[in-house]
Design an enzyme around this catalytic site. Structure first.
Site, PDB file in Angstrom:
ATOM      1  N   THR A 291       0.749  -1.250  -0.085  1.00 20.79           N
ATOM      2  CA  THR A 291      -0.028   0.017   0.026  1.00 20.79           C
ATOM      3  C   THR A 291       0.933   1.213   0.036  1.00 20.79           C
ATOM      4  O   THR A 291       0.610   2.337  -0.695  1.00 20.79           O
ATOM      5  CB  THR A 291      -0.979  -0.175   1.429  1.00 20.79           C
ATOM      6  N   PHE A 419      -6.620   5.124   5.907  1.00 21.55           N
ATOM      7  CA  PHE A 419      -6.228   3.740   6.699  1.00 21.55           C
ATOM      8  C   PHE A 419      -7.419   3.173   7.696  1.00 21.55           C
ATOM      9  O   PHE A 419      -7.097   2.532   8.560  1.00 21.55           O
ATOM     10  CB  PHE A 419      -5.436   4.329   7.805  1.00 21.55           C
ATOM     11  N   CYS A 426      -5.383   0.759  10.613  1.00 26.52           N
ATOM     12  CA  CYS A 426      -4.169   0.412  10.176  1.00 26.52           C
ATOM     13  C   CYS A 426      -3.223   0.906  11.432  1.00 26.52           C
ATOM     14  O   CYS A 426      -3.045   1.811  12.070  1.00 26.52           O
ATOM     15  CB  CYS A 426      -3.587   1.223   8.881  1.00 26.52           C
TER      16      CYS A 426
HETATM   17  C1  HEM Z   1      -0.148   4.103   2.643  1.00 27.41           C
HETATM   18  C2  HEM Z   1      -0.149   2.904   3.416  1.00 27.41           C
HETATM   19  C3  HEM Z   1      -1.036   2.169   3.993  1.00 27.41           C
HETATM   20  C4  HEM Z   1      -2.447   2.183   3.661  1.00 27.41           C
HETATM   21  C5  HEM Z   1      -3.194   3.080   2.849  1.00 27.41           C
HETATM   22  C6  HEM Z   1      -3.044   1.193   4.887  1.00 27.41           C
HETATM   23  C7  HEM Z   1      -4.171   1.066   4.858  1.00 27.41           C
HETATM   24  C8  HEM Z   1      -4.834   0.013   5.760  1.00 27.41           C
HETATM   25  C9  HEM Z   1      -6.284  -0.084   6.014  1.00 27.41           C
HETATM   26  C10 HEM Z   1      -7.437   0.672   5.197  1.00 27.41           C
HETATM   27  C11 HEM Z   1      -6.471  -0.961   7.069  1.00 27.41           C
HETATM   28  C12 HEM Z   1      -7.741  -1.501   7.599  1.00 27.41           C
HETATM   29  C13 HEM Z   1      -8.377  -2.541   7.014  1.00 27.41           C
HETATM   30  C14 HEM Z   1      -9.745  -3.060   7.327  1.00 27.41           C
HETATM   31  O1  HEM Z   1     -10.641  -2.525   8.006  1.00 27.41           O
HETATM   32  O2  HEM Z   1      -9.938  -4.109   6.747  1.00 27.41           O
HETATM   33  C15 HEM Z   1      -5.098  -1.557   7.504  1.00 27.41           C
HETATM   34  C16 HEM Z   1      -4.984  -2.236   8.285  1.00 27.41           C
HETATM   35  C17 HEM Z   1      -3.621  -2.736   8.718  1.00 27.41           C
HETATM   36  N1  HEM Z   1      -2.465  -2.205   8.453  1.00 27.41           N
HETATM   37 FE1  HEM Z   1      -2.271  -0.851   6.816  1.00 27.41          FE
HETATM   38  N2  HEM Z   1      -2.085   0.692   5.362  1.00 27.41           N
HETATM   39  C18 HEM Z   1      -0.827   1.097   5.091  1.00 27.41           C
HETATM   40  C19 HEM Z   1       0.483   0.789   5.493  1.00 27.41           C
HETATM   41  C20 HEM Z   1       0.609   0.019   6.515  1.00 27.41           C
HETATM   42  C21 HEM Z   1       2.145  -0.240   7.015  1.00 27.41           C
HETATM   43  C22 HEM Z   1       3.435   0.309   6.673  1.00 27.41           C
HETATM   44  C23 HEM Z   1       1.889  -1.326   7.954  1.00 27.41           C
HETATM   45  C24 HEM Z   1       2.928  -2.111   8.744  1.00 27.41           C
HETATM   46  C25 HEM Z   1       4.214  -1.630   8.855  1.00 27.41           C
HETATM   47  C26 HEM Z   1       0.564  -1.767   7.872  1.00 27.41           C
HETATM   48  C27 HEM Z   1       0.075  -2.677   8.476  1.00 27.41           C
HETATM   49  C28 HEM Z   1      -1.532  -3.080   8.765  1.00 27.41           C
HETATM   50  C29 HEM Z   1      -1.984  -4.172   9.549  1.00 27.41           C
HETATM   51  C30 HEM Z   1      -1.316  -5.083  10.487  1.00 27.41           C
HETATM   52  C31 HEM Z   1      -3.439  -3.739   9.778  1.00 27.41           C
HETATM   53  C32 HEM Z   1      -4.437  -4.786  10.422  1.00 27.41           C
HETATM   54  C33 HEM Z   1      -4.641  -3.855  11.748  1.00 27.41           C
HETATM   55  C34 HEM Z   1      -5.711  -4.725  12.606  1.00 27.41           C
HETATM   56  O3  HEM Z   1      -6.768  -4.920  12.137  1.00 27.41           O
HETATM   57  O4  HEM Z   1      -5.479  -4.646  13.740  1.00 27.41           O
HETATM   58  N3  HEM Z   1      -0.137  -1.114   6.999  1.00 27.41           N
HETATM   59  N4  HEM Z   1      -4.355  -0.758   6.635  1.00 27.41           N
END
Ligand code: HEM
Length: 493
Positions: A291, A419, A426
Protein backbone atom coordinates in the site's frame (compact mmCIF):
# COMPACT_ATOMS: atom_id res chain seq x y z
CA UNK A 1 -3.38 -24.73 5.41
CA UNK A 2 -6.65 -25.64 3.67
CA UNK A 3 -8.04 -23.23 1.13
CA UNK A 4 -11.12 -21.18 1.92
CA UNK A 5 -14.23 -22.90 0.64
CA UNK A 6 -17.89 -22.04 0.86
CA UNK A 7 -18.11 -24.20 3.95
CA UNK A 8 -15.17 -22.58 5.73
CA UNK A 9 -16.11 -19.00 4.83
CA UNK A 10 -17.76 -16.89 7.49
CA UNK A 11 -21.52 -16.92 7.11
CA UNK A 12 -21.78 -13.28 6.14
CA UNK A 13 -19.69 -13.78 3.03
CA UNK A 14 -22.26 -15.43 0.81
CA UNK A 15 -24.64 -12.59 0.56
CA UNK A 16 -25.24 -9.39 2.39
CA UNK A 17 -28.90 -10.02 1.53
CA UNK A 18 -29.31 -12.26 4.56
CA UNK A 19 -29.01 -9.36 6.94
CA UNK A 20 -30.76 -6.60 4.97
CA UNK A 21 -34.53 -7.18 5.24
CA UNK A 22 -35.29 -4.26 2.94
CA UNK A 23 -32.57 -4.84 0.42
CA UNK A 24 -35.00 -4.13 -2.42
CA UNK A 25 -34.89 -0.43 -1.47
CA UNK A 26 -31.19 -0.23 -2.29
CA UNK A 27 -30.58 0.47 -5.99
CA UNK A 28 -28.60 -1.88 -8.23
CA UNK A 29 -27.34 -1.54 -11.81
CA UNK A 30 -30.17 -1.58 -14.34
CA UNK A 31 -29.32 -4.56 -16.52
CA UNK A 32 -29.34 -7.39 -13.97
CA UNK A 33 -29.10 -10.80 -15.60
CA UNK A 34 -31.10 -13.63 -13.95
CA UNK A 35 -28.88 -16.05 -11.98
CA UNK A 36 -25.69 -14.28 -12.97
CA UNK A 37 -26.33 -10.79 -11.60
CA UNK A 38 -24.82 -7.42 -12.42
CA UNK A 39 -22.21 -8.54 -14.88
CA UNK A 40 -23.02 -6.17 -17.73
CA UNK A 41 -20.19 -3.63 -17.85
CA UNK A 42 -18.19 -5.47 -15.17
CA UNK A 43 -14.57 -6.53 -15.59
CA UNK A 44 -12.94 -9.09 -13.29
CA UNK A 45 -9.71 -7.11 -13.42
CA UNK A 46 -11.20 -3.85 -12.23
CA UNK A 47 -13.97 -4.54 -9.68
CA UNK A 48 -13.16 -1.41 -7.70
CA UNK A 49 -13.24 0.97 -10.63
CA UNK A 50 -16.42 -0.71 -11.90
CA UNK A 51 -17.99 -0.14 -8.48
CA UNK A 52 -16.93 3.50 -8.55
CA UNK A 53 -18.67 3.91 -11.91
CA UNK A 54 -21.84 2.20 -10.68
CA UNK A 55 -21.73 4.24 -7.46
CA UNK A 56 -21.69 7.50 -9.37
CA UNK A 57 -24.80 6.38 -11.26
CA UNK A 58 -26.69 4.82 -8.36
CA UNK A 59 -25.98 7.10 -5.40
CA UNK A 60 -24.48 6.90 -1.88
CA UNK A 61 -25.66 3.35 -1.16
CA UNK A 62 -26.06 0.67 -3.83
CA UNK A 63 -25.63 -3.05 -4.33
CA UNK A 64 -24.08 -5.38 -6.85
CA UNK A 65 -24.69 -9.07 -7.31
CA UNK A 66 -22.37 -11.63 -8.85
CA UNK A 67 -24.11 -15.00 -8.90
CA UNK A 68 -25.18 -15.61 -5.27
CA UNK A 69 -23.02 -12.90 -3.77
CA UNK A 70 -24.80 -9.63 -3.19
CA UNK A 71 -22.73 -6.80 -1.79
CA UNK A 72 -23.99 -3.51 -0.37
CA UNK A 73 -21.63 -0.60 -1.07
CA UNK A 74 -21.66 2.68 0.82
CA UNK A 75 -19.80 5.81 -0.20
CA UNK A 76 -21.95 8.78 0.81
CA UNK A 77 -20.21 10.73 3.60
CA UNK A 78 -23.11 10.65 6.05
CA UNK A 79 -23.70 6.93 5.78
CA UNK A 80 -19.96 6.21 5.92
CA UNK A 81 -19.70 8.29 9.11
CA UNK A 82 -22.43 6.15 10.66
CA UNK A 83 -20.54 2.99 9.74
CA UNK A 84 -17.48 4.44 11.49
CA UNK A 85 -19.40 4.53 14.79
CA UNK A 86 -17.63 1.83 16.80
CA UNK A 87 -20.53 1.44 19.21
CA UNK A 88 -22.77 0.21 16.36
CA UNK A 89 -20.35 -1.29 13.83
CA UNK A 90 -17.10 -3.27 13.74
CA UNK A 91 -14.69 -4.53 11.08
CA UNK A 92 -16.15 -7.27 8.93
CA UNK A 93 -13.70 -9.89 7.70
CA UNK A 94 -15.15 -10.81 4.33
CA UNK A 95 -14.43 -10.75 0.62
CA UNK A 96 -10.75 -10.18 -0.25
CA UNK A 97 -9.74 -10.03 3.41
CA UNK A 98 -11.35 -13.42 4.17
CA UNK A 99 -9.85 -14.83 0.98
CA UNK A 100 -6.41 -14.06 2.42
CA UNK A 101 -7.01 -16.24 5.48
CA UNK A 102 -5.24 -19.26 3.95
CA UNK A 103 -2.12 -17.09 3.73
CA UNK A 104 -2.42 -14.76 6.71
CA UNK A 105 -4.65 -16.82 9.06
CA UNK A 106 -5.37 -15.03 12.32
CA UNK A 107 -2.65 -12.44 11.70
CA UNK A 108 -3.62 -8.89 12.67
CA UNK A 109 -5.17 -7.89 9.34
CA UNK A 110 -7.25 -11.03 8.69
CA UNK A 111 -8.19 -12.01 12.28
CA UNK A 112 -11.87 -12.12 13.16
CA UNK A 113 -12.81 -9.66 15.88
CA UNK A 114 -13.51 -12.46 18.34
CA UNK A 115 -10.20 -14.28 17.86
CA UNK A 116 -8.06 -13.87 21.00
CA UNK A 117 -4.89 -13.63 18.93
CA UNK A 118 -6.01 -10.26 17.58
CA UNK A 119 -5.94 -8.49 20.97
CA UNK A 120 -2.82 -10.35 22.04
CA UNK A 121 -0.87 -9.43 18.90
CA UNK A 122 -2.24 -5.89 18.87
CA UNK A 123 -1.08 -5.25 22.45
CA UNK A 124 2.30 -6.90 21.95
CA UNK A 125 3.03 -5.15 18.63
CA UNK A 126 1.55 -1.67 19.13
CA UNK A 127 4.69 -0.41 20.95
CA UNK A 128 6.59 -1.31 17.74
CA UNK A 129 4.86 1.74 16.22
CA UNK A 130 5.46 4.18 19.05
CA UNK A 131 7.35 7.38 18.44
CA UNK A 132 10.42 5.88 20.09
CA UNK A 133 10.33 2.82 17.83
CA UNK A 134 9.82 5.02 14.76
CA UNK A 135 12.89 7.06 15.63
CA UNK A 136 14.85 3.82 15.64
CA UNK A 137 13.59 2.90 12.14
CA UNK A 138 14.41 6.31 10.68
CA UNK A 139 18.13 5.69 9.92
CA UNK A 140 17.25 2.40 8.21
CA UNK A 141 14.65 4.19 6.08
CA UNK A 142 17.36 6.66 5.04
CA UNK A 143 19.73 3.82 4.12
CA UNK A 144 17.14 2.09 1.95
CA UNK A 145 16.27 5.36 0.20
CA UNK A 146 20.00 5.73 -0.49
CA UNK A 147 19.89 2.45 -2.37
CA UNK A 148 16.97 3.73 -4.44
CA UNK A 149 18.72 7.01 -5.29
CA UNK A 150 21.94 5.14 -6.23
CA UNK A 151 19.83 3.15 -8.68
CA UNK A 152 17.95 6.23 -9.94
CA UNK A 153 21.23 8.16 -10.37
CA UNK A 154 22.47 5.39 -12.68
CA UNK A 155 19.21 5.34 -14.64
CA UNK A 156 19.27 9.12 -14.97
CA UNK A 157 22.90 9.14 -16.13
CA UNK A 158 22.02 6.53 -18.77
CA UNK A 159 19.02 8.62 -19.91
CA UNK A 160 16.58 5.85 -18.99
CA UNK A 161 13.10 6.48 -17.55
CA UNK A 162 12.51 4.82 -14.18
CA UNK A 163 9.87 2.19 -13.41
CA UNK A 164 8.08 3.97 -10.58
CA UNK A 165 5.78 1.26 -9.13
CA UNK A 166 8.52 -1.38 -9.52
CA UNK A 167 11.12 0.72 -7.73
CA UNK A 168 8.73 1.95 -5.03
CA UNK A 169 7.84 -1.68 -4.33
CA UNK A 170 11.53 -2.54 -3.95
CA UNK A 171 11.99 0.41 -1.62
CA UNK A 172 9.02 -0.28 0.63
CA UNK A 173 9.66 -4.03 0.79
CA UNK A 174 13.28 -3.43 1.83
CA UNK A 175 12.15 -0.87 4.39
CA UNK A 176 9.65 -3.09 6.20
CA UNK A 177 11.92 -6.14 5.88
CA UNK A 178 14.87 -4.30 7.45
CA UNK A 179 13.08 -2.27 10.08
CA UNK A 180 10.70 -5.03 11.10
CA UNK A 181 12.70 -8.17 10.66
CA UNK A 182 16.37 -7.28 10.12
CA UNK A 183 16.13 -8.94 6.71
CA UNK A 184 17.58 -7.85 3.37
CA UNK A 185 15.82 -9.05 0.22
CA UNK A 186 18.51 -7.40 -1.96
CA UNK A 187 15.71 -6.02 -4.15
CA UNK A 188 17.88 -3.32 -5.75
CA UNK A 189 20.49 -5.86 -6.77
CA UNK A 190 17.92 -7.79 -8.82
CA UNK A 191 16.68 -7.06 -12.31
CA UNK A 192 13.40 -8.89 -11.62
CA UNK A 193 11.18 -8.55 -8.55
CA UNK A 194 12.15 -10.77 -5.62
CA UNK A 195 10.28 -14.12 -5.81
CA UNK A 196 8.62 -13.15 -2.51
CA UNK A 197 7.00 -10.22 -4.34
CA UNK A 198 5.86 -12.45 -7.21
CA UNK A 199 4.33 -14.88 -4.72
CA UNK A 200 2.68 -12.06 -2.81
CA UNK A 201 1.22 -10.50 -5.96
CA UNK A 202 -0.01 -13.98 -6.93
CA UNK A 203 -1.86 -14.48 -3.64
CA UNK A 204 -3.38 -10.97 -3.70
CA UNK A 205 -4.55 -11.37 -7.28
CA UNK A 206 -6.01 -14.80 -6.51
CA UNK A 207 -7.83 -13.45 -3.43
CA UNK A 208 -9.36 -10.72 -5.58
CA UNK A 209 -10.43 -13.19 -8.27
CA UNK A 210 -12.26 -15.29 -5.66
CA UNK A 211 -14.41 -12.23 -4.97
CA UNK A 212 -15.85 -12.22 -8.43
CA UNK A 213 -15.85 -15.87 -9.48
CA UNK A 214 -18.98 -17.78 -8.45
CA UNK A 215 -18.05 -20.14 -5.62
CA UNK A 216 -19.46 -23.33 -7.19
CA UNK A 217 -17.49 -22.68 -10.38
CA UNK A 218 -14.27 -21.65 -8.64
CA UNK A 219 -12.70 -25.14 -8.61
CA UNK A 220 -13.27 -25.38 -12.36
CA UNK A 221 -12.47 -21.83 -13.45
CA UNK A 222 -9.58 -21.31 -11.10
CA UNK A 223 -8.01 -24.77 -11.11
CA UNK A 224 -4.68 -23.58 -12.52
CA UNK A 225 -4.75 -20.37 -10.51
CA UNK A 226 -5.50 -22.30 -7.34
CA UNK A 227 -2.49 -24.59 -7.92
CA UNK A 228 -0.30 -21.53 -8.43
CA UNK A 229 -1.80 -19.99 -5.30
CA UNK A 230 -0.84 -23.06 -3.26
CA UNK A 231 2.72 -22.79 -4.59
CA UNK A 232 2.80 -19.04 -3.85
CA UNK A 233 1.57 -19.61 -0.30
CA UNK A 234 4.21 -22.30 0.24
CA UNK A 235 6.87 -19.87 -1.01
CA UNK A 236 5.73 -17.15 1.40
CA UNK A 237 5.78 -19.64 4.28
CA UNK A 238 9.27 -20.89 3.40
CA UNK A 239 10.66 -17.36 3.12
CA UNK A 240 9.23 -16.34 6.46
CA UNK A 241 10.32 -19.55 8.21
CA UNK A 242 13.88 -18.87 7.04
CA UNK A 243 13.78 -15.29 8.37
CA UNK A 244 12.50 -16.51 11.75
CA UNK A 245 15.01 -19.38 11.92
CA UNK A 246 17.94 -17.09 11.23
CA UNK A 247 16.78 -14.70 13.97
CA UNK A 248 16.41 -17.50 16.48
CA UNK A 249 19.97 -18.56 15.65
CA UNK A 250 21.42 -15.07 15.59
CA UNK A 251 19.85 -13.10 18.43
CA UNK A 252 17.82 -9.94 18.83
CA UNK A 253 17.76 -6.57 17.12
CA UNK A 254 14.94 -4.98 19.14
CA UNK A 255 12.59 -4.88 16.15
CA UNK A 256 9.06 -6.18 15.40
CA UNK A 257 10.30 -9.74 15.06
CA UNK A 258 11.91 -9.58 18.50
CA UNK A 259 8.66 -8.33 19.93
CA UNK A 260 6.87 -11.28 18.31
CA UNK A 261 9.42 -13.80 19.58
CA UNK A 262 10.31 -12.41 22.99
CA UNK A 263 7.60 -10.13 24.34
CA UNK A 264 4.88 -11.34 26.65
CA UNK A 265 1.54 -9.56 26.91
CA UNK A 266 1.93 -6.82 29.56
CA UNK A 267 -1.04 -7.98 31.66
CA UNK A 268 -1.71 -11.65 30.81
CA UNK A 269 1.90 -12.75 30.21
CA UNK A 270 0.80 -14.69 27.10
CA UNK A 271 3.08 -15.02 24.08
CA UNK A 272 2.43 -15.44 20.35
CA UNK A 273 2.66 -19.05 19.14
CA UNK A 274 5.16 -20.00 16.39
CA UNK A 275 2.28 -20.53 13.92
CA UNK A 276 0.83 -17.12 14.73
CA UNK A 277 4.26 -15.49 14.40
CA UNK A 278 4.51 -16.92 10.90
CA UNK A 279 1.13 -15.36 10.06
CA UNK A 280 2.13 -12.01 11.54
CA UNK A 281 5.42 -11.87 9.64
CA UNK A 282 3.63 -12.57 6.35
CA UNK A 283 0.97 -10.00 7.27
CA UNK A 284 3.51 -7.28 8.01
CA UNK A 285 5.67 -8.00 5.01
CA UNK A 286 2.62 -7.70 2.73
CA UNK A 287 0.55 -5.02 4.50
CA UNK A 288 3.70 -3.07 5.31
CA UNK A 289 4.84 -2.42 1.78
CA UNK A 290 2.28 -2.88 -1.02
CA UNK A 291 0.00 0.00 0.00
CA UNK A 292 2.85 2.42 0.77
CA UNK A 293 4.42 1.61 -2.58
CA UNK A 294 1.17 2.53 -4.35
CA UNK A 295 0.81 5.72 -2.29
CA UNK A 296 4.32 6.86 -3.23
CA UNK A 297 3.75 5.95 -6.89
CA UNK A 298 0.51 7.94 -7.15
CA UNK A 299 2.13 10.90 -5.37
CA UNK A 300 5.05 10.88 -7.82
CA UNK A 301 2.61 10.69 -10.72
CA UNK A 302 0.69 13.73 -9.49
CA UNK A 303 3.87 15.66 -8.70
CA UNK A 304 5.13 15.03 -12.23
CA UNK A 305 1.83 16.33 -13.66
CA UNK A 306 1.59 19.35 -11.35
CA UNK A 307 4.88 21.23 -11.59
CA UNK A 308 3.54 24.05 -9.40
CA UNK A 309 2.84 21.60 -6.55
CA UNK A 310 6.26 19.96 -7.09
CA UNK A 311 7.99 23.37 -6.96
CA UNK A 312 6.18 24.30 -3.75
CA UNK A 313 6.97 20.97 -2.13
CA UNK A 314 10.61 21.22 -3.19
CA UNK A 315 10.92 24.76 -1.84
CA UNK A 316 9.65 23.47 1.48
CA UNK A 317 12.14 20.59 1.54
CA UNK A 318 15.01 22.93 0.73
CA UNK A 319 13.87 25.41 3.36
CA UNK A 320 13.51 22.83 6.11
CA UNK A 321 16.32 20.43 5.28
CA UNK A 322 18.72 22.59 3.28
CA UNK A 323 21.59 20.45 2.05
CA UNK A 324 21.60 18.05 5.05
CA UNK A 325 22.36 14.66 3.58
CA UNK A 326 20.61 12.74 6.35
CA UNK A 327 17.64 14.77 7.64
CA UNK A 328 16.77 13.86 11.24
CA UNK A 329 13.60 12.13 12.41
CA UNK A 330 12.13 15.41 13.67
CA UNK A 331 12.66 17.11 10.34
CA UNK A 332 10.25 14.83 8.48
CA UNK A 333 7.03 15.91 10.21
CA UNK A 334 7.98 19.52 9.39
CA UNK A 335 7.34 18.87 5.69
CA UNK A 336 3.71 19.94 5.93
CA UNK A 337 3.13 20.58 2.24
CA UNK A 338 4.79 17.31 1.17
CA UNK A 339 2.46 15.56 3.57
CA UNK A 340 -0.51 17.32 1.96
CA UNK A 341 0.60 16.02 -1.43
CA UNK A 342 0.61 12.54 0.03
CA UNK A 343 -2.81 12.96 1.65
CA UNK A 344 -4.26 14.31 -1.57
CA UNK A 345 -2.86 11.34 -3.52
CA UNK A 346 -4.36 8.97 -0.93
CA UNK A 347 -7.64 10.83 -1.22
CA UNK A 348 -7.90 10.27 -4.97
CA UNK A 349 -6.46 6.75 -4.90
CA UNK A 350 -6.57 5.26 -1.41
CA UNK A 351 -4.37 2.28 -2.14
CA UNK A 352 -6.44 0.03 0.16
CA UNK A 353 -9.60 1.27 -1.53
CA UNK A 354 -12.38 -0.19 0.64
CA UNK A 355 -13.08 -1.72 4.05
CA UNK A 356 -16.04 -3.69 5.36
CA UNK A 357 -18.15 -2.92 8.44
CA UNK A 358 -20.73 -5.12 10.15
CA UNK A 359 -23.57 -4.29 12.52
CA UNK A 360 -22.88 -5.24 16.15
CA UNK A 361 -26.65 -5.35 16.85
CA UNK A 362 -29.80 -4.94 14.78
CA UNK A 363 -29.80 -1.33 13.62
CA UNK A 364 -31.08 1.02 10.93
CA UNK A 365 -28.56 2.69 8.63
CA UNK A 366 -29.35 6.29 7.71
CA UNK A 367 -32.70 5.90 9.48
CA UNK A 368 -33.90 4.02 6.37
CA UNK A 369 -32.10 0.70 5.85
CA UNK A 370 -32.62 -1.92 8.55
CA UNK A 371 -29.63 -4.19 9.14
CA UNK A 372 -29.63 -7.33 11.25
CA UNK A 373 -26.78 -8.07 13.60
CA UNK A 374 -23.83 -9.29 11.46
CA UNK A 375 -25.11 -7.67 8.22
CA UNK A 376 -22.30 -5.78 6.54
CA UNK A 377 -21.49 -3.17 3.93
CA UNK A 378 -18.37 -2.26 2.04
CA UNK A 379 -17.25 1.35 2.48
CA UNK A 380 -15.93 2.45 -0.90
CA UNK A 381 -13.22 4.79 0.31
CA UNK A 382 -12.15 5.69 -3.19
CA UNK A 383 -15.59 7.18 -3.86
CA UNK A 384 -16.19 8.52 -0.33
CA UNK A 385 -13.08 10.63 -0.95
CA UNK A 386 -14.74 12.11 -4.03
CA UNK A 387 -18.18 12.83 -2.58
CA UNK A 388 -18.92 16.26 -4.10
CA UNK A 389 -20.98 17.23 -1.03
CA UNK A 390 -17.79 17.11 1.02
CA UNK A 391 -15.02 17.79 -1.48
CA UNK A 392 -16.86 20.16 -3.83
CA UNK A 393 -17.59 20.15 -7.53
CA UNK A 394 -13.87 19.82 -8.31
CA UNK A 395 -13.50 16.67 -6.19
CA UNK A 396 -11.81 14.84 -9.09
CA UNK A 397 -9.00 17.42 -9.29
CA UNK A 398 -5.65 17.12 -7.52
CA UNK A 399 -5.31 19.94 -5.00
CA UNK A 400 -3.09 19.39 -1.93
CA UNK A 401 -4.46 22.55 -0.27
CA UNK A 402 -7.56 20.58 0.62
CA UNK A 403 -5.37 19.32 3.47
CA UNK A 404 -4.23 22.60 4.93
CA UNK A 405 -5.11 22.69 8.62
CA UNK A 406 -8.02 25.08 8.24
CA UNK A 407 -9.67 23.11 5.45
CA UNK A 408 -9.27 19.86 7.42
CA UNK A 409 -10.88 21.40 10.51
CA UNK A 410 -13.82 22.64 8.42
CA UNK A 411 -14.66 19.16 7.10
CA UNK A 412 -16.96 16.73 8.91
CA UNK A 413 -15.33 13.77 10.69
CA UNK A 414 -14.84 10.41 8.94
CA UNK A 415 -14.63 11.83 5.42
CA UNK A 416 -10.97 10.87 4.84
CA UNK A 417 -10.34 7.23 5.68
CA UNK A 418 -7.36 5.82 3.73
CA UNK A 419 -6.24 3.90 6.82
CA UNK A 420 -9.62 2.45 7.74
CA UNK A 421 -11.40 3.16 11.00
CA UNK A 422 -11.77 2.24 14.67
CA UNK A 423 -9.98 -0.47 16.61
CA UNK A 424 -9.03 -2.30 13.41
CA UNK A 425 -7.63 0.76 11.61
CA UNK A 426 -4.11 0.53 10.22
CA UNK A 427 -1.49 -0.07 12.90
CA UNK A 428 1.24 1.03 10.45
CA UNK A 429 -0.23 4.47 9.63
CA UNK A 430 2.56 6.54 11.21
CA UNK A 431 5.17 4.21 9.80
CA UNK A 432 3.78 4.61 6.27
CA UNK A 433 3.39 8.39 6.53
CA UNK A 434 6.86 8.89 7.94
CA UNK A 435 8.45 6.66 5.33
CA UNK A 436 6.56 8.15 2.40
CA UNK A 437 7.10 11.79 3.46
CA UNK A 438 10.82 11.16 3.96
CA UNK A 439 11.18 9.48 0.58
CA UNK A 440 9.21 12.13 -1.31
CA UNK A 441 11.32 14.86 0.33
CA UNK A 442 14.57 13.17 -0.63
CA UNK A 443 13.45 12.50 -4.21
CA UNK A 444 12.07 16.00 -4.81
CA UNK A 445 15.27 17.60 -3.60
CA UNK A 446 17.42 15.39 -5.82
CA UNK A 447 15.44 15.17 -9.08
CA UNK A 448 13.17 17.06 -11.39
CA UNK A 449 10.43 14.69 -12.53
CA UNK A 450 9.40 14.66 -16.19
CA UNK A 451 6.30 12.70 -17.17
CA UNK A 452 6.02 10.72 -20.35
CA UNK A 453 3.65 12.95 -22.41
CA UNK A 454 1.86 9.89 -23.82
CA UNK A 455 1.08 8.37 -20.40
CA UNK A 456 -2.55 8.32 -19.26
CA UNK A 457 -3.16 7.14 -15.71
CA UNK A 458 -4.36 3.53 -15.65
CA UNK A 459 -4.99 1.98 -12.26
CA UNK A 460 -4.30 -1.72 -11.78
CA UNK A 461 -6.12 -3.63 -9.04
CA UNK A 462 -4.98 -6.61 -6.99
CA UNK A 463 -6.79 -5.79 -3.75
CA UNK A 464 -4.51 -2.76 -3.60
CA UNK A 465 -4.18 -0.09 -6.29
CA UNK A 466 -1.16 0.91 -8.36
CA UNK A 467 -0.60 3.29 -11.31
CA UNK A 468 0.03 0.78 -14.04
CA UNK A 469 3.05 1.20 -16.28
CA UNK A 470 4.06 4.55 -14.76
CA UNK A 471 7.54 5.61 -15.88
CA UNK A 472 9.16 8.96 -15.19
CA UNK A 473 12.20 10.71 -16.65
CA UNK A 474 14.56 12.28 -14.13
CA UNK A 475 16.96 15.22 -14.19
CA UNK A 476 19.47 15.51 -11.36
CA UNK A 477 19.23 18.85 -9.58
CA UNK A 478 22.26 20.76 -8.31
CA UNK A 479 22.89 20.06 -4.61
CA UNK A 480 21.46 22.58 -2.14
CA UNK A 481 24.26 24.66 -0.58
CA UNK A 482 24.86 23.96 3.11
CA UNK A 483 23.22 26.56 5.34
CA UNK A 484 20.68 27.39 2.63
CA UNK A 485 17.85 26.20 4.84
CA UNK A 486 17.94 29.18 7.21
CA UNK A 487 17.72 31.70 4.37
CA UNK A 488 14.75 29.95 2.83
CA UNK A 489 12.83 29.29 6.00
CA UNK A 490 10.18 31.87 5.12
CA UNK A 491 9.32 29.98 1.92
CA UNK A 492 7.17 27.45 3.79
CA UNK A 493 3.85 28.19 5.34
C1 HEM B 1 -0.15 4.07 2.69
C2 HEM B 1 0.02 2.93 3.32
C3 HEM B 1 -1.07 2.14 3.98
C4 HEM B 1 -2.43 2.15 3.77
C5 HEM B 1 -3.21 2.99 2.76
C6 HEM B 1 -3.01 1.18 4.69
C7 HEM B 1 -4.38 0.94 4.81
C8 HEM B 1 -4.94 0.09 5.75
C9 HEM B 1 -6.35 -0.08 5.97
C10 HEM B 1 -7.47 0.61 5.17
C11 HEM B 1 -6.52 -0.97 6.98
C12 HEM B 1 -7.85 -1.45 7.55
C13 HEM B 1 -8.41 -2.59 6.75
C14 HEM B 1 -9.78 -3.08 7.21
O1 HEM B 1 -10.49 -2.40 7.92
O2 HEM B 1 -10.13 -4.18 6.78
C15 HEM B 1 -5.19 -1.37 7.39
C16 HEM B 1 -4.93 -2.28 8.39
C17 HEM B 1 -3.66 -2.74 8.70
N1 HEM B 1 -2.46 -2.27 8.21
FE1 HEM B 1 -2.22 -0.77 6.90
N2 HEM B 1 -1.99 0.61 5.41
C18 HEM B 1 -0.80 1.16 5.01
C19 HEM B 1 0.46 0.87 5.51
C20 HEM B 1 0.74 -0.09 6.44
C21 HEM B 1 2.04 -0.38 6.99
C22 HEM B 1 3.33 0.36 6.64
C23 HEM B 1 1.90 -1.43 7.86
C24 HEM B 1 2.92 -2.13 8.71
C25 HEM B 1 4.14 -1.71 8.92
C26 HEM B 1 0.48 -1.80 7.86
C27 HEM B 1 -0.08 -2.83 8.59
C28 HEM B 1 -1.44 -3.00 8.77
C29 HEM B 1 -2.01 -4.01 9.66
C30 HEM B 1 -1.21 -5.04 10.46
C31 HEM B 1 -3.39 -3.84 9.62
C32 HEM B 1 -4.44 -4.61 10.42
C33 HEM B 1 -4.69 -3.89 11.72
C34 HEM B 1 -5.67 -4.60 12.63
O3 HEM B 1 -6.71 -5.05 12.16
O4 HEM B 1 -5.38 -4.65 13.81
N3 HEM B 1 -0.18 -0.95 7.00
N4 HEM B 1 -4.24 -0.70 6.64
Amino acid sequence: MAETTEATRPRGFRSAELGWPELHRIPHPPRRVPLIGDVVGANVRSPLQDSMRFGRQLGPIFRRRAFRNEIVFVWGAELAAELADESRFAKHVGLGVANLRPVAGDGLFTAYNHEPNWQLAHDVLAPGFSREAMEGYHPMMLDVTGRLTDHWDREEAAGRAVDVPGDMTKLTLETIARTGFGHDFASFERSRPHPFVDAMVGTLTYAQRLNVVPVPLAPLLLRGASRRNAADTAHLNRTVDAVVASRRAGGGEGDLLDRMLETAHPSTGERLTPENIRRQVITFLIAGHETTSGALSFALHYLSRHPEAAARARAEVEAVWGGTERPGYEQVAKLRYVRRVLDESLRLWPTAPAFAREARQDTVLGGVHPMRRGAWALVLTALLHRDPQVWGADAEEFDPDRFDAKAVRARPAHTFKPFGTGARACIGRQFALHEATLVLGLLLRRYDLRPDPGYRLRVSERLTLMPEGLRLHLDRRPPVRPGHEAGLAHATD
